[in-house]
Design a protein around this motif. Structure first.
Motif, PDB file in Angstrom:
ATOM      1  N   SER A 119      30.549 -43.173  26.817  1.00 23.33           N
ATOM      2  CA  SER A 119      30.302 -42.756  25.443  1.00 23.33           C
ATOM      3  C   SER A 119      31.607 -42.739  24.673  1.00 23.33           C
ATOM      4  N   ALA A 120      31.542 -43.244  23.415  1.00 23.74           N
ATOM      5  CA  ALA A 120      32.714 -43.207  22.541  1.00 23.74           C
ATOM      6  C   ALA A 120      32.672 -42.000  21.613  1.00 23.74           C
ATOM      7  N   ASP A 121      31.594 -41.220  21.675  1.00 21.78           N
ATOM      8  CA  ASP A 121      31.500 -39.988  20.887  1.00 21.78           C
ATOM      9  C   ASP A 121      32.584 -39.036  21.359  1.00 21.78           C
ATOM     10  N   LEU A 122      33.416 -38.557  20.406  1.00 25.40           N
ATOM     11  CA  LEU A 122      34.625 -37.832  20.784  1.00 25.40           C
ATOM     12  C   LEU A 122      34.364 -36.588  21.635  1.00 25.40           C
ATOM     13  N   PRO A 123      33.517 -35.645  21.219  1.00 26.99           N
ATOM     14  CA  PRO A 123      33.288 -34.467  22.066  1.00 26.99           C
ATOM     15  C   PRO A 123      32.736 -34.818  23.449  1.00 26.99           C
ATOM     16  N   SER A 124      31.792 -35.772  23.492  1.00 21.78           N
ATOM     17  CA  SER A 124      31.206 -36.177  24.784  1.00 21.78           C
ATOM     18  C   SER A 124      32.249 -36.837  25.664  1.00 21.78           C
ATOM     19  N   ALA A 125      33.074 -37.704  25.041  1.00 26.90           N
ATOM     20  CA  ALA A 125      34.116 -38.390  25.811  1.00 26.90           C
ATOM     21  C   ALA A 125      35.135 -37.395  26.355  1.00 26.90           C
ATOM     22  N   PHE A 126      35.568 -36.461  25.524  1.00 27.27           N
ATOM     23  CA  PHE A 126      36.536 -35.462  25.978  1.00 27.27           C
ATOM     24  C   PHE A 126      35.974 -34.608  27.102  1.00 27.27           C
ATOM     25  N   ARG A 127      34.702 -34.243  26.974  1.00 26.94           N
ATOM     26  CA  ARG A 127      34.061 -33.431  28.017  1.00 26.94           C
ATOM     27  C   ARG A 127      34.055 -34.194  29.341  1.00 26.94           C
ATOM     28  N   ALA A 128      33.694 -35.472  29.296  1.00 27.72           N
ATOM     29  CA  ALA A 128      33.648 -36.280  30.515  1.00 27.72           C
ATOM     30  C   ALA A 128      35.035 -36.490  31.108  1.00 27.72           C
ATOM     31  N   ILE A 129      36.020 -36.703  30.240  1.00 21.69           N
ATOM     32  CA  ILE A 129      37.384 -36.956  30.713  1.00 21.69           C
ATOM     33  C   ILE A 129      37.978 -35.700  31.353  1.00 21.69           C
ATOM     34  N   VAL A 130      37.845 -34.555  30.682  1.00 19.95           N
ATOM     35  CA  VAL A 130      38.393 -33.317  31.242  1.00 19.95           C
ATOM     36  C   VAL A 130      37.711 -32.983  32.562  1.00 19.95           C
ATOM     37  N   THR A 131      36.395 -33.180  32.626  1.00 24.28           N
ATOM     38  CA  THR A 131      35.659 -32.939  33.874  1.00 24.28           C
ATOM     39  C   THR A 131      36.229 -33.798  35.003  1.00 24.28           C
ATOM     40  N   ALA A 132      36.449 -35.071  34.695  1.00 23.65           N
ATOM     41  CA  ALA A 132      36.985 -35.987  35.717  1.00 23.65           C
ATOM     42  C   ALA A 132      38.405 -35.598  36.119  1.00 23.65           C
ATOM     43  N   PHE A 133      39.237 -35.228  35.164  1.00 22.51           N
ATOM     44  CA  PHE A 133      40.612 -34.829  35.472  1.00 22.51           C
ATOM     45  C   PHE A 133      40.634 -33.594  36.377  1.00 22.51           C
ATOM     46  N   VAL A 134      39.797 -32.610  36.048  1.00 22.21           N
ATOM     47  CA  VAL A 134      39.736 -31.390  36.871  1.00 22.21           C
ATOM     48  C   VAL A 134      39.249 -31.731  38.271  1.00 22.21           C
ATOM     49  N   ASP A 135      38.215 -32.577  38.369  1.00 21.78           N
ATOM     50  CA  ASP A 135      37.677 -32.966  39.677  1.00 21.78           C
ATOM     51  C   ASP A 135      38.698 -33.732  40.512  1.00 21.78           C
ATOM     52  N   GLN A 136      39.581 -34.472  39.828  1.00 26.18           N
ATOM     53  CA  GLN A 136      40.597 -35.263  40.533  1.00 26.18           C
ATOM     54  C   GLN A 136      41.840 -34.447  40.884  1.00 26.18           C
ATOM     55  N   GLY A 137      41.827 -33.160  40.540  1.00 26.94           N
ATOM     56  CA  GLY A 137      42.931 -32.289  40.933  1.00 26.94           C
ATOM     57  C   GLY A 137      44.143 -32.330  40.031  1.00 26.94           C
ATOM     58  N   ALA A 138      43.947 -32.612  38.743  1.00 24.12           N
ATOM     59  CA  ALA A 138      45.075 -32.642  37.811  1.00 24.12           C
ATOM     60  C   ALA A 138      45.745 -31.270  37.734  1.00 24.12           C
ATOM     61  N   ASN A 139      47.078 -31.262  37.765  1.00 22.34           N
ATOM     62  CA  ASN A 139      47.845 -30.032  37.567  1.00 22.34           C
ATOM     63  C   ASN A 139      48.105 -29.777  36.089  1.00 22.34           C
ATOM     64  N   ILE A 140      48.283 -30.882  35.346  1.00 22.18           N
ATOM     65  CA  ILE A 140      48.523 -30.822  33.903  1.00 22.18           C
ATOM     66  C   ILE A 140      47.630 -31.849  33.221  1.00 22.18           C
ATOM     67  N   ILE A 141      47.076 -31.477  32.065  1.00 20.99           N
ATOM     68  CA  ILE A 141      46.414 -32.446  31.206  1.00 20.99           C
ATOM     69  C   ILE A 141      47.265 -32.589  29.956  1.00 20.99           C
ATOM     70  N   ALA A 142      47.762 -33.804  29.720  1.00 17.55           N
ATOM     71  CA  ALA A 142      48.564 -34.092  28.535  1.00 17.55           C
ATOM     72  C   ALA A 142      47.658 -34.699  27.481  1.00 17.55           C
ATOM     73  N   GLY A 143      47.523 -34.019  26.345  1.00 17.05           N
ATOM     74  CA  GLY A 143      46.688 -34.501  25.252  1.00 17.05           C
ATOM     75  C   GLY A 143      47.545 -34.969  24.100  1.00 17.05           C
TER      76      GLY A 143
END
Length: 334
Positions: free
Chosen positions: A59-83
């Motif tokens: 999805s290119a919808d901004l809120p949906s895309a951000f939700r999916a990306i943050v979910t994936a980053f957390v699941d992948q064990g990110a220590n920092i998210i740089a926005g």
């Protein structure tokens, strides 16, 4: 291995800087031996082509895309998210991290319209001195926002009741119709109203009827010692002694206005102000049909005949900075 997730907002006001930011950030993270994950296309891969992993988006919808990306980053064990983006971008990311209650720090990099909030602690100059071993992390509590019984968001910069929001149009700062954006998703330039309407502001047993109001603004207070002894700041100079964690002002002249310049001479600004302790909450209701709720620059909803409740959240977000908290009180943007 330290893991950093990187996300860009393709609609941010200063996206022309993204290739420079991406190249510089890539160099610093590669030199630090980090595992770097990002999202596909303009959300990251266009600017971080050597990322260790790329998250595909459906999805290119901004809120949906951000939700999916943050979910994936957390699941992948990110220590920092740089926005990379503006205050609204970082608010969307912070909201997701608070929702997940994830043990992940947020690193805001200026790439938006204003970049004045406490989540954005890096710009291009600060990225050039980036050193993973010399980062500071501190916790910030936002304001929590409820509309009737529905929780609608968090504010790290401000909650505005008004009819316009700030954005970028053809490279210049503009205010846009919040109503038009909420109804149709369109950015239509519009100057803020001088007379939005009449409101009732309640704090505990105190009730204030405020008339002929242009804007109401509520903000968290993070560096209250800054106001100590500065009587010109009004009630804010009491903040260190009252252990205030937020403030609400109502004003007869729009404060958030893109026309401010050396040649701009506004009418005298009349305002009322109340401070919020951590245990306080404020309720705001009104009759202005055009009144919208804008949080960190993002239009969220219409006020209409509902009650907006603002309180200091008990949740905390980890923020990454190259400076210690007590030395990092100034905005990087505008």
């Amino acid at each position: 291995m330290y893991c950093v997730g990187v996300i860009f907002n393709p609609g941010a006001g200063r996206s022309s800087l993204f290739h420079v930011i991406g190249e510089l950030l890539s160099q610093k993270l590669e030199a630090a031996g980090c595992r770097v994950i990002t999202a596909s296309g303009p959300f990251g891969a266009h600017y971080i082509p050597k990322a260790t992993q790329v998250i595909p988006l459906s999805s290119a919808d901004l809120p949906s895309a951000f939700r999916a990306i943050v979910t994936a980053f957390v699941d992948q064990g990110a220590n920092i998210i740089a926005g990379v983006g503006g205050d609204g971008t970082l608010n969307l990311l912070a909201t997701q991290l608070l929702h997940f209650q994830a043990d992940v720090a947020l690193m805001g990099i200026a790439g938006g319209t204003a970049n004045v909030g406490p989540l954005i602690r890096f710009n291009i100059a600060r990225l050039q001195e980036f050193d993973l071993r010399k980062l500071y992390t501190y916790n910030l509590s936002p304001l929590e926002i409820w509309l009737d019984k529905d929780h609608i968001g968090y504010a790290f910069v401000d909650v505005v009741i008004g009819d316009t929001f700030l954005g970028t149009f053809e490279g210049r700062l503009e205010t846009f119709s919040a109503s038009k954006f909420l109804k149709e998703g369109m950015k239509e330039p519009q100057l803020p109203s001088q007379h939005l309407g009449c409101f009732i502001v309640k704090k505990g047993k105190r009730r204030f009827e405020v008339k002929h109001i242009a804007q109401i603004v509520a903000s968290p207070l993070y560096h209250v010692r800054f106001y100590s002894g500065k009587a010109i700041t009004g009630a804010l100079c009491w903040a260190p002694f009252l252990e205030a964690a937020g403030a609400v002002v109502w004003t007869t002249t729009p404060i958030i206005d893109p026309r401010i310049s050396p040649s701009f001479y506004p009418e005298p600004v009349n305002l009322g102000m109340i401070l919020l302790r951590p245990e306080d909450q404020v309720e705001i209701s009104g009759t202005a049909r055009s009144a919208c709720i804008i949080v960190d620059g993002n239009p969220l909803d219409f006020l209409r005949d509902k009650t907006l409740t603002i309180l200091v959240s008990k949740r905390k977000l980890q923020v990454v900075s190259p400076r210690p908290f007590e030395e990092d009180c100034y905005p990087l943007g505008l």
